[in-house]
Structures are given as C-alpha cells and as structure tokens.
Design an enzyme around this catalytic site. Structure first.
Site, mmCIF file in Angstrom:
data_model
loop_
_atom_site.group_PDB
_atom_site.id
_atom_site.type_symbol
_atom_site.label_atom_id
_atom_site.label_comp_id
_atom_site.label_asym_id
_atom_site.label_seq_id
_atom_site.Cartn_x
_atom_site.Cartn_y
_atom_site.Cartn_z
ATOM 1 N N TYR A 149 -45.962 45.044 -29.411
ATOM 2 C CA TYR A 149 -45.996 45.074 -27.938
ATOM 3 C C TYR A 149 -47.411 44.796 -27.447
ATOM 4 O O TYR A 149 -47.620 43.965 -26.557
ATOM 5 C CB TYR A 149 -45.499 46.433 -27.431
ATOM 6 C CG TYR A 149 -45.277 46.454 -25.931
ATOM 7 C CD1 TYR A 149 -44.130 45.897 -25.377
ATOM 8 C CD2 TYR A 149 -46.208 47.023 -25.075
ATOM 9 C CE1 TYR A 149 -43.916 45.903 -23.998
ATOM 10 C CE2 TYR A 149 -46.012 47.039 -23.700
ATOM 11 C CZ TYR A 149 -44.858 46.476 -23.173
ATOM 12 O OH TYR A 149 -44.655 46.489 -21.802
ATOM 13 N N ALA A 151 -49.796 43.235 -29.013
ATOM 14 C CA ALA A 151 -50.153 41.843 -29.320
ATOM 15 C C ALA A 151 -49.488 40.888 -28.334
ATOM 16 O O ALA A 151 -50.112 39.940 -27.840
ATOM 17 C CB ALA A 151 -49.734 41.505 -30.755
HETATM 18 P P1 NAD Z 1 -36.229 46.604 -17.718
HETATM 19 O O1 NAD Z 1 -35.726 46.897 -19.076
HETATM 20 O O2 NAD Z 1 -35.681 47.358 -16.559
HETATM 21 O O3 NAD Z 1 -36.052 45.035 -17.396
HETATM 22 C C1 NAD Z 1 -36.250 44.057 -18.368
HETATM 23 C C2 NAD Z 1 -35.278 42.912 -18.087
HETATM 24 O O4 NAD Z 1 -35.513 41.893 -19.057
HETATM 25 C C3 NAD Z 1 -33.806 43.318 -18.197
HETATM 26 O O5 NAD Z 1 -33.072 42.828 -17.105
HETATM 27 C C4 NAD Z 1 -33.373 42.670 -19.509
HETATM 28 O O6 NAD Z 1 -31.988 42.343 -19.540
HETATM 29 C C5 NAD Z 1 -34.268 41.443 -19.546
HETATM 30 N N1 NAD Z 1 -34.419 40.942 -20.902
HETATM 31 C C6 NAD Z 1 -34.871 41.617 -21.993
HETATM 32 N N2 NAD Z 1 -34.809 40.826 -23.073
HETATM 33 C C7 NAD Z 1 -34.306 39.634 -22.665
HETATM 34 C C8 NAD Z 1 -33.992 38.429 -23.334
HETATM 35 N N3 NAD Z 1 -34.169 38.267 -24.656
HETATM 36 N N4 NAD Z 1 -33.496 37.404 -22.609
HETATM 37 C C9 NAD Z 1 -33.270 37.538 -21.272
HETATM 38 N N5 NAD Z 1 -33.539 38.672 -20.586
HETATM 39 C C10 NAD Z 1 -34.042 39.703 -21.285
HETATM 40 O O7 NAD Z 1 -37.796 46.762 -17.826
HETATM 41 P P2 NAD Z 1 -38.970 46.714 -16.752
HETATM 42 O O8 NAD Z 1 -39.687 47.998 -16.854
HETATM 43 O O9 NAD Z 1 -38.515 46.212 -15.448
HETATM 44 O O10 NAD Z 1 -39.895 45.616 -17.460
HETATM 45 C C11 NAD Z 1 -40.199 44.364 -16.870
HETATM 46 C C12 NAD Z 1 -41.474 43.851 -17.523
HETATM 47 O O11 NAD Z 1 -42.539 44.745 -17.203
HETATM 48 C C13 NAD Z 1 -41.422 43.773 -19.044
HETATM 49 O O12 NAD Z 1 -42.060 42.592 -19.471
HETATM 50 C C14 NAD Z 1 -42.220 44.977 -19.484
HETATM 51 O O13 NAD Z 1 -42.816 44.790 -20.754
HETATM 52 C C15 NAD Z 1 -43.236 45.060 -18.381
HETATM 53 N N6 NAD Z 1 -43.845 46.390 -18.260
HETATM 54 C C16 NAD Z 1 -43.072 47.464 -17.913
HETATM 55 C C17 NAD Z 1 -43.688 48.710 -17.829
HETATM 56 C C18 NAD Z 1 -42.908 49.956 -17.452
HETATM 57 O O14 NAD Z 1 -43.494 51.057 -17.483
HETATM 58 N N7 NAD Z 1 -41.629 49.859 -17.099
HETATM 59 C C19 NAD Z 1 -45.043 48.852 -18.094
HETATM 60 C C20 NAD Z 1 -45.783 47.727 -18.446
HETATM 61 C C21 NAD Z 1 -45.168 46.495 -18.518
#
Ligand code: NAD
Length: 269
Positions: A149, A151
C-alpha cells in the site's frame, strides 16, 4: 456541462464526489467493479448528471481504455482516480499475490485511467483537470498499512508529478489528494477495532475525515478556481503530515518488537 470521470465511484470518497458534482449540475461517469444496480443513490441523481457507468476491473488496462472510449462519446473534462484497495501485510509478511494485486489496482489502475483520459483530452484539444487519490501513506509511514500500500501510494505521487509536467503544455492540470483516515467502507476494520474517537485523536484536528471533505478538495482541484495549481499534493488529513513530518498515525503499532529481532541481537551480542 462539465463531464468528470470517477474511478471507484461506487463507494466512499468516489460516491461522495459523484453526489457533490451532480449537486453542482455536472455530469459524472463512473468506472467501478461494482454495478450501478448495487448503488441505489445513483438513480436518485438528476438524470442529466448521470453519465455512463462501466463495470470494469481497473487493473485491466485494455478494458479501462475501452471504457473511457465509451464514456468519451460525451467529451470528458476531468478525472478523479478513487479506485483502490487497502493492504496491510508488512515487509516480513507480504506475499507476491498481495504485492502484485495492490500495485496492479492502486498504481496500474491509476495509470490506466490517467493515460486513457489524457489521450482523449489531448486529442480533443480540451483543457482538463486530473486528480489522483494517494494517501498520507504515500508521504510517510502509517503503522498498520502494508508495504504494498505504501509503495503504491508513493508511486501514485510519481505518476502525478510526471503527468503534470508532461501535460501542462496541453492545458491539463494534474494534482493529488492525500487523505488521512476517512469514514468510508475501507476503514471499517480499523474503526471497529480501535474506535473512531481514538483513531481521530491521532490527528491534530482530533477527528476522522468525512468522505465529502475529500470530495470538496477534489472538486476544488477539478475547478478553474485552482487554475494555476498543478503537480501539487494536497493532504486532507487533519494535520497528520504537518504534525510530525511523517504520519505515524491511524492504526495500532505493529505487534513486532524489534528488540526481539535475531538480527539486532546478533549485532549487539
Ligand atoms: P472504498 O472502498 O469505499 O471505495 C473504493 C472503490 O474502489 C469501491 O467502489 C471499489 O468497488 C472500487 N474498486 C476497488 N478495486 C477496484 C478494481 N479492481 N476495479 C474497479 N473498482 C475497484 O474506499 P475509499 O475509502 O473511498 O477509498 C478511495 C481511495 O482513497 C482509495 O484509493 C484509497 O486507497 C484512498 N484512501 C482512503 C483512505 C481512507 O481512510 N478511507 C485514506 C487514504 C487513501
């Protein structure tokens, strides 16, 4: 009508952004592995705001390019790359499968969407704005998040800088947001294990982020209001990064005690 593509728009930050852009009268198209039928909120958006929803694995480069071709039947103005997964295996545990899948989705999926949208923008001669979604774990160490993650999210920043440099002459801006801990489905395991108030107290602001706070930051970077901002990384983290230079926050410390390390023992013997 401004048309923005959101990868990972079915849930969490991407869903909040889709709702926010639709409220402001924009058109939104979505790439996600989840179908729209599993997201009842989509049908509640104004019909003119509902663009194309394509079910696709973001790690499949050719399928993403084909999906963007389909979406681009209505000219595209912007992209936000929310699709991503968390992974928690540290350097001593990480398997080849976890490493490859995390990099394929978080890094490869970002590159696939950015490349396909950038090609359409350049071909159409339209200016545009691209926002990648990194993490505080792309800037420093976050205990409890894994090697793959970290990386992948650090590499998303590299993609952002490289792309911002190459696309500026085409009038296309590229910036990253770096969320701290956000109240989305992704963080349910940590919130259940540690409690929200305890997790929140680890950032100077003293609380978790709501998904719409990330959506608001992305919407600003998409908009002309940020017209000279490109190649920028915007932490939306309650001050985590600013407070220590590296965000050693958000999760319980690893149970591994380096004082028990045989390597350390050998060196100090
Ligand atoms: P979430 O799990 O609610 O949403 C992620 C979305 O990505 C989902 O709709 C899922 O279906 C989609 N997804 C995952 N793998 C996929 C694939 N292979 N193909 C197509 N769609 C795919 O998570 P979130 O918290 O909204 O995260 C959104 C972004 O924010 C991510 O990149 C995550 O790494 C980043 N992020 C989140 C946080 C946090 O605390 N929630 C913190 C830092 C970064």
């Amino acid at each position: 009508m401004i048309h923005t593509v959101i990868s990972g728009g079915a849930s969490g930050i991407g869903e909040a952004l889709a709702r926010r852009l639709a409220r402001s009268g924009q058109r939104v198209s979505i790439l996600d592995r989840t179908p729209s039928t599993a997201c009842p909120w989509w049908a509640e958006l104004d019909e003119s705001s509902r663009g194309t929803w394509v079910v696709v694995d973001i790690a499949e480069r050719a399928a993403v390019a084909a999906a963007i071709d389909e979406i681009a039947s209505v000219a595209i103005d912007g992209l936000v790359t929310c699709a991503g997964i968390a992974s928690r295996e540290n350097v001593l545990e990480v398997t080849e499968d976890d490493f490859d899948r995390t990099l394929a989705i978080n890094l490869g999926g970002t590159v696939a969407a950015v490349q396909a949208v950038a090609r359409h923008l350049v071909a159409s001669g339209r200016p545009g704005s691209i926002v990648t979604v990194a993490s505080t774990a792309g800037i420093g160490y976050v205990s409890g998040l894994g090697l793959a993650y970290h990386a992948s999210k650090a590499a998303v920043l590299g993609v952002t800088w490289s792309t911002a440099g190459d696309l500026a002459k085409h009038g296309i801006r590229v910036n990253a947001i770096a969320p701290g801990v956000v109240r989305t489905p992704m963080t349910v395991p940590q919130r259940d294990a540690q409690g929200e108030s305890r997790l929140g107290r680890r950032a100077p602001a003293g609380r978790l982020a709501e998904p719409d706070e990330l959506a608001a930051a992305a919407a600003w970077l998409l908009s002309p209001a940020s017209g000279l901002t490109t190649g920028h990384v915007l932490p939306v983290d309650g001050g985590q990064v600013a407070s220590a230079g590296a965000p050693i926050t958000g999760y319980e410390p690893s149970p591994i005690d380096t004082r028990d390390s045989p390597h350390l023992a050998r060196r100090t013997a």
